[in-house]
Structures are given as C-alpha cells and as structure tokens.
Design an enzyme around this catalytic site. Structure first.
Site, PDB file in Angstrom:
ATOM      1  N   ARG A 165       4.624   1.021   3.329  1.00  0.00           N
ATOM      2  CA  ARG A 165       3.472   1.773   2.837  1.00  0.00           C
ATOM      3  C   ARG A 165       2.275   1.639   3.774  1.00  0.00           C
ATOM      4  O   ARG A 165       1.872   2.584   4.439  1.00  0.00           O
ATOM      5  CB  ARG A 165       3.094   1.294   1.415  1.00  0.00           C
ATOM      6  CG  ARG A 165       2.139   2.231   0.657  1.00  0.00           C
ATOM      7  CD  ARG A 165       0.676   2.026   0.976  1.00  0.00           C
ATOM      8  NE  ARG A 165       0.197   0.687   0.682  1.00  0.00           N
ATOM      9  CZ  ARG A 165      -1.020   0.273   0.994  1.00  0.00           C
ATOM     10  NH1 ARG A 165      -1.875   1.076   1.619  1.00  0.00           N
ATOM     11  NH2 ARG A 165      -1.397  -0.975   0.734  1.00  0.00           N
ATOM     12  N   ASP A 166       1.719   0.460   3.885  1.00  0.00           N
ATOM     13  CA  ASP A 166       0.513   0.256   4.688  1.00  0.00           C
ATOM     14  C   ASP A 166       0.802   0.390   6.181  1.00  0.00           C
ATOM     15  O   ASP A 166      -0.085   0.733   6.960  1.00  0.00           O
ATOM     16  CB  ASP A 166      -0.072  -1.124   4.379  1.00  0.00           C
ATOM     17  CG  ASP A 166      -1.480  -1.295   4.907  1.00  0.00           C
ATOM     18  OD1 ASP A 166      -2.136  -0.279   5.197  1.00  0.00           O
ATOM     19  OD2 ASP A 166      -1.931  -2.443   5.033  1.00  0.00           O
ATOM     20  N   HIS A 216      -4.596 -10.581   2.529  1.00  0.00           N
ATOM     21  CA  HIS A 216      -4.114  -9.462   3.344  1.00  0.00           C
ATOM     22  C   HIS A 216      -5.007  -9.390   4.587  1.00  0.00           C
ATOM     23  O   HIS A 216      -6.102  -8.845   4.542  1.00  0.00           O
ATOM     24  CB  HIS A 216      -4.232  -8.173   2.514  1.00  0.00           C
ATOM     25  CG  HIS A 216      -3.698  -6.952   3.187  1.00  0.00           C
ATOM     26  ND1 HIS A 216      -2.642  -6.227   2.676  1.00  0.00           N
ATOM     27  CD2 HIS A 216      -4.077  -6.295   4.311  1.00  0.00           C
ATOM     28  CE1 HIS A 216      -2.401  -5.189   3.463  1.00  0.00           C
ATOM     29  NE2 HIS A 216      -3.264  -5.209   4.461  1.00  0.00           N
ATOM     30  N   HIS A 225      -5.878  -8.513   8.633  1.00  0.00           N
ATOM     31  CA  HIS A 225      -5.620  -7.707   9.823  1.00  0.00           C
ATOM     32  C   HIS A 225      -5.961  -8.552  11.044  1.00  0.00           C
ATOM     33  O   HIS A 225      -6.829  -9.418  10.985  1.00  0.00           O
ATOM     34  CB  HIS A 225      -6.459  -6.430   9.805  1.00  0.00           C
ATOM     35  CG  HIS A 225      -5.952  -5.402   8.840  1.00  0.00           C
ATOM     36  ND1 HIS A 225      -6.309  -4.077   8.907  1.00  0.00           N
ATOM     37  CD2 HIS A 225      -5.116  -5.497   7.779  1.00  0.00           C
ATOM     38  CE1 HIS A 225      -5.711  -3.402   7.938  1.00  0.00           C
ATOM     39  NE2 HIS A 225      -4.986  -4.253   7.238  1.00  0.00           N
ATOM     40  N   CYS A 228      -5.658   0.632   8.488  1.00  0.00           N
ATOM     41  CA  CYS A 228      -6.280   1.466   7.460  1.00  0.00           C
ATOM     42  C   CYS A 228      -6.749   2.765   8.103  1.00  0.00           C
ATOM     43  O   CYS A 228      -7.635   2.739   8.955  1.00  0.00           O
ATOM     44  CB  CYS A 228      -7.458   0.753   6.801  1.00  0.00           C
ATOM     45  SG  CYS A 228      -8.288   1.752   5.552  1.00  0.00           S
ATOM     46  N   ASN A 237      -1.820  -4.831  10.879  1.00  0.00           N
ATOM     47  CA  ASN A 237      -1.661  -5.891   9.895  1.00  0.00           C
ATOM     48  C   ASN A 237      -1.088  -7.154  10.539  1.00  0.00           C
ATOM     49  O   ASN A 237      -0.520  -7.116  11.638  1.00  0.00           O
ATOM     50  CB  ASN A 237      -0.679  -5.430   8.812  1.00  0.00           C
ATOM     51  CG  ASN A 237      -1.232  -4.343   7.938  1.00  0.00           C
ATOM     52  OD1 ASN A 237      -2.172  -4.555   7.193  1.00  0.00           O
ATOM     53  ND2 ASN A 237      -0.643  -3.162   8.011  1.00  0.00           N
TER      54      ASN A 237
END
Length: 306
Positions: free
Chosen positions: A19-20, A208, A210, A241, A250
């Site tokens: 997804r991300d 989470h 980055h 993002c 990420n």
C-alpha cells in the site's frame, strides 16, 4: 547475535509495501504483480500485510484496482490483510470486499490535514468518527495512523502535546493501535523517545519511520527501548508519501530485520526470502531497491555464483 537489555523479545513488523510502497510509484503496477507480491510477503513469514487503499483513484491512481486485487488475493490463515480507508464510501467498498481490518489516516498538523484531507486539525475527526464507528459496528478492527508527528514541511517541528492530543482521541474512538508516522523523516532518537513516553504507555503504539535523513533505524531502536513492539516497514524500502514532497522512502523491512536479527529479537521473518522478493519486485519496477541490506545480500549472492 548480541542481545541488549531493555529491548522486547519479539517485534511485529507491520508490512506496508503493497500500500504505502506502491502508492508512490509513478508507474501503475499490474494487479497480478501486486497479488504475487503480497503472497510472497506472506510466504516470507509476515503476519500482517497492508494490502491496498480505498482512496479515490483520482488521488492515488496506483491503487485504483483495490477491489480487483482483494478479489484475487489468496488469503492465508493467521495473516491479517488490512486496507486503508479514508471515508464512509471507502468503508462501504472495504466491507463489500470482505475486509476484516482497516486503517484511517489522520494528521498531527493543521496544514497537512488541509492538504491531505481537505479538513482542519479539528474537523478531520468529523470524517473519522463515523468511519471508525461503522467499522466497529461491523466487527472490523481499526488502526489509526497519525502523520507529521515530528515535523511538517510547512509548519516546522510538531509540538509533542499536539501529537498526543490527536492520537489519544483516535484511541478513545476505538482504534486498537496508533501508528506514529515520521512522514518527512526528520525525527531523531531523543525526540522519538520523548514522543513515545508522552503517551504514558507504549502498549497500543506502533512507529512508522521514513529514512529521509538516515535516522529510521536509530529512531526505531529508541522506540523499542521505550517499549514499542510494532514497527511499520516496507519491503525494499519502497514508497513514501505522495502528498508531502520532501518525504522519501520508508524504513526497509530487510534493514529492520537485519538489525533485529542481530539483537536476537524474534520477528518470524525469513530474511533471504524478503531479499529475493525485493529483487523480484525491483525488476518489475525497473529500478534497484534502495535497501542497503537488499543491495549487500543480493550482490553477495551474485558474487558467490561467479
């Protein structure tokens, strides 16, 4: 392997690559590739894989095939396959697809809430409340993300009390877990420790990170020492993002697992299979994986063949 005091025995890696990771790709990936990607991640030992998003295709065209993907997905027993849901319409689509777990995506800052959600810091909850309530009513588990927890490219550093205020409200609404997102990667270990401790208890927190400034693993280590046991990561370090221009990749799942293996922390993940999956995916994306561990181990494997 050398264990250190004050760290958890086991960490759950919350895989966000499908997804991300893929939402930030310029090219649209065929749905069959996405399905195989997810199945490879499950085979490597993942117990939770965030598969896709029901965001409007206009905003994230890379995930426009979410319904089709979920229909062809071969779900394995004991594995969670959550999806990101932005609003009630997205929740309806998730329910139609037989989803058992969703995530909502909030902002810790006013500017990003406006840019990403077209809502203010306060009014964003008007959107989340019915989604969370509706999901719980149908027996779904709900996770919450809070973005920009360390800093915002328009507002600068984010006050810790502001992050806690937003996060606590989401937990009070019934979310079982809160993922603290360093959307532009500006966090540092002391700041990560202070933020986790400000919540009072780490039991329902995830992190989470980055790696924009190379701090993702250091920040993860700080969070683990503060009691966090769930870490978001993306296979191969793909993604970021699309709504925050300075956000780069990420934390790579393989880099995280290499560190955790060295600390004797259980994850249930097979690092060799993860690396093979990242190499396979990189071939389909047309570019090498940014993960340092993937680069090192894949090069080592090639040299041994020679």
């Amino acid at each position: 392997m050398h264990k250190l005091d004050g760290l958890p025995e086991r960490v759950t890696v919350y895989e966000v690559g499908p997804r991300d990771g893929l939402q930030n790709e310029k090219a649209v990936i065929p749905v069959e590739v996405k399905a195989e990607f997810i199945d490879r991640l499950a085979a490597a030992g993942h117990t939770v894989i965030e598969t896709t998003s029901f965001v409007h295709p206009k905003w994230v065209p890379q995930l426009a095939d979410s319904g089709e993907l979920l229909a062809m997905l071969q779900r394995r027993p004991g594995i969670r396959y959550p999806v990101l849901v932005p609003n009630l319409k997205g929740l309806d689509r998730a329910l139609e697809s037989g989803v058992e777990e969703i995530a909502v995506f909030a902002s810790a800052t006013e500017t990003f809430a406006n840019r990403n959600l077209n809502r203010g810091l306060e009014s964003q909850f008007e959107m989340f409340e019915p989604v969370i309530a509706g999901a719980l009513e149908h027996g779904l588990k709900v996770r919450a993300y809070v973005s920009m927890v360390f800093g915002d490219p328009w507002e600068g550093p984010t006050p810790i009390e502001q992050v806690v205020g937003v996060g606590a409200r989401l937990l009070d609404l019934g979310c079982f877990e809160l993922s603290l997102g360093d959307t532009i990667g500006v966090g540092t270990p002391g700041h990560a420790t202070a933020l986790v401790e400000a919540f009072g208890s780490p039991e329902r927190l995830a992190v989470h990170f980055h790696d924009t400034y190379g701090q993702a693993l250091a920040n993860t280590m700080a969070a683990l020492k503060a009691g966090v046991t769930v870490v978001d990561a993306s296979t191969g370090g793909i993604g970021g993002c699309p709504f925050a221009g300075s956000a780069t990749g990420n934390l790579a799942t393989e880099d995280l697992v290499w560190m955790l293996n060295g600390l004797g922390i259980e994850t249930g993940l097979n690092l060799d299979e993860l690396v093979a999956t990242s190499v396979w995916l990189a071939e389909r994306l047309g570019r090498p994986s940014p993960s340092r561990v993937v680069q090192a181990l894949s090069q080592k494997a090639l040299s041994q063949k020679d």
